[in-house]
Design a protein around this motif. Structure first.
Motif, PDB file in Angstrom:
ATOM      1  N   GLU A  94       0.829 -13.575  12.016  1.00  0.00           N
ATOM      2  CA  GLU A  94       1.235 -12.377  12.726  1.00  0.00           C
ATOM      3  C   GLU A  94       1.171 -11.210  11.742  1.00  0.00           C
ATOM      4  N   TYR A  95       0.842 -10.028  12.259  1.00  0.00           N
ATOM      5  CA  TYR A  95       0.714  -8.849  11.397  1.00  0.00           C
ATOM      6  C   TYR A  95       1.741  -7.787  11.760  1.00  0.00           C
ATOM      7  N   GLU A  96       2.213  -7.097  10.725  1.00  0.00           N
ATOM      8  CA  GLU A  96       3.077  -5.930  10.888  1.00  0.00           C
ATOM      9  C   GLU A  96       2.451  -4.790  10.085  1.00  0.00           C
ATOM     10  N   PHE A  97       1.988  -3.752  10.769  1.00  0.00           N
ATOM     11  CA  PHE A  97       1.485  -2.566  10.105  1.00  0.00           C
ATOM     12  C   PHE A  97       2.585  -1.502  10.169  1.00  0.00           C
ATOM     13  N   ILE A  98       3.106  -1.158   9.008  1.00  0.00           N
ATOM     14  CA  ILE A  98       4.308  -0.337   8.920  1.00  0.00           C
ATOM     15  C   ILE A  98       3.976   0.992   8.250  1.00  0.00           C
ATOM     16  N   ASP A  99       4.486   2.089   8.796  1.00  0.00           N
ATOM     17  CA  ASP A  99       4.174   3.425   8.284  1.00  0.00           C
ATOM     18  C   ASP A  99       4.780   3.698   6.909  1.00  0.00           C
ATOM     19  N   THR A 100       5.859   3.051   6.577  1.00  0.00           N
ATOM     20  CA  THR A 100       6.562   3.301   5.323  1.00  0.00           C
ATOM     21  C   THR A 100       5.677   3.028   4.115  1.00  0.00           C
ATOM     22  N   LEU A 101       5.681   3.921   3.138  1.00  0.00           N
ATOM     23  CA  LEU A 101       4.964   3.685   1.885  1.00  0.00           C
ATOM     24  C   LEU A 101       5.712   2.631   1.070  1.00  0.00           C
ATOM     25  N   TRP A 102       4.976   1.826   0.317  1.00  0.00           N
ATOM     26  CA  TRP A 102       5.594   0.689  -0.366  1.00  0.00           C
ATOM     27  C   TRP A 102       6.808   1.054  -1.224  1.00  0.00           C
ATOM     28  N   ASP A 121       0.822  -1.207   0.000  1.00  0.00           N
ATOM     29  CA  ASP A 121       0.000   0.000   0.000  1.00  0.00           C
ATOM     30  C   ASP A 121       0.862   1.265   0.000  1.00  0.00           C
ATOM     31  N   GLY A 122       0.353   2.301  -0.647  1.00  0.00           N
ATOM     32  CA  GLY A 122       0.998   3.605  -0.589  1.00  0.00           C
ATOM     33  C   GLY A 122       1.644   4.077  -1.871  1.00  0.00           C
TER      34      GLY A 122
END
Length: 241
Positions: A206-214, A19-20
């Motif tokens: 497990e989930y990782e929600f990361i602020d970095t845009l793809w 995403d992003g």
């Protein structure tokens, strides 16, 4: 088989919600498709990083069943990008030991694109170094609906007893039936939702929600997420000893 109470090794299967791309491009005064082209380059980088991190399976969310709601120009541009990517990267994917699969409903896709997808799957079917699955015109609910329909047809035809149907049976009819369930799902861009991606398969991921845009999510970011996974305790509903 009973799942282990704790796993400390790295993930075997990582799935990515990329995403992003559009926001990354717009922040630079560029059209959204510029971001999608940049994002495609990151896919190559992440794929190449997988073997050294012990990741055998990588699944990427390229185009969802809901993405048809985007502008006609963006959708057409994405479809052109998919065709160009397959044509440009096929030989390199083969040489690097990558086996490519596509999941999702192909009925709505352009026949020329579907032909390229079929050819790439066949070309790379001999490979086993890393398995890359591309979710294209994919939605988790749509996949479960299609699987249920196929299962119902088997019951109706008498090839399957309804009394024997359980969750294992349904899993055999999913697009991902030849793949292990994902251990880790990464979503970039700061959004904290799963967006109809691998709903069945990711029940215990497990989930990782990361602020970095793809387009900024490089191999180092990917490696960091994989290492954080290794520090997690996975209980699968069990109580730790």
């Amino acid at each position: 088989m009973t799942a282990p109470a704790k796993i400390t090794s790295g993930p075997r299967h990582v799935a990515c919600i990329m995403d992003g791309n559009g926001r990354w491009a717009q922040a630079r005064g560029k059209p959204r498709l510029f971001g999608h082209h940049a994002g495609a380059q990151r896919v190559k980088e992440v794929v190449r990083a997988c073997p050294s991190l012990g990741v055998k399976y990588l699944t990427i969310f390229a185009f969802s069943t809901e993405n048809w709601k985007r502008t006609q120009a963006e959708v057409a541009g994405l479809m052109k990008l998919f065709r160009r990517y397959i044509q440009a990267e096929a030989r390199e994917l083969l040489a690097e030991g990558v086996r490519v699969r596509f999941i999702g409903d192909r009925v709505q896709l352009d026949p020329k694109l579907v032909k390229l997808m079929d050819e790439l799957e066949l070309l790379t079917s001999v490979n086993d170094r890393i398995h890359v699955t591309v979710a294209l015109n994919y939605g988790g609910r749509d996949e479960i609906g299609r699987a249920t329909k196929r299962l119902a047809l088997e019951v109706s035809a008498g090839r399957l007893d309804a009394a024997d149907v359980d969750e294992t049976t349904l899993a055999r009819f999913l697009d991902t039936h030849v793949l292990p369930d994902p251990d880790l799902v990464i979503r970039t861009s700061g959004e904290a939702r799963i967006s109809n991606f691998l709903l069945w398969q990711s029940a215990y991921a497990e989930y990782e929600f990361i602020d970095t845009l793809w387009p900024d999510f490089n191999a180092a970011c990917f490696a960091d997420a994989v290492r954080r996974f290794a520090a997690r305790e996975r209980r699968f509903g069990a109580v730790p000893a």
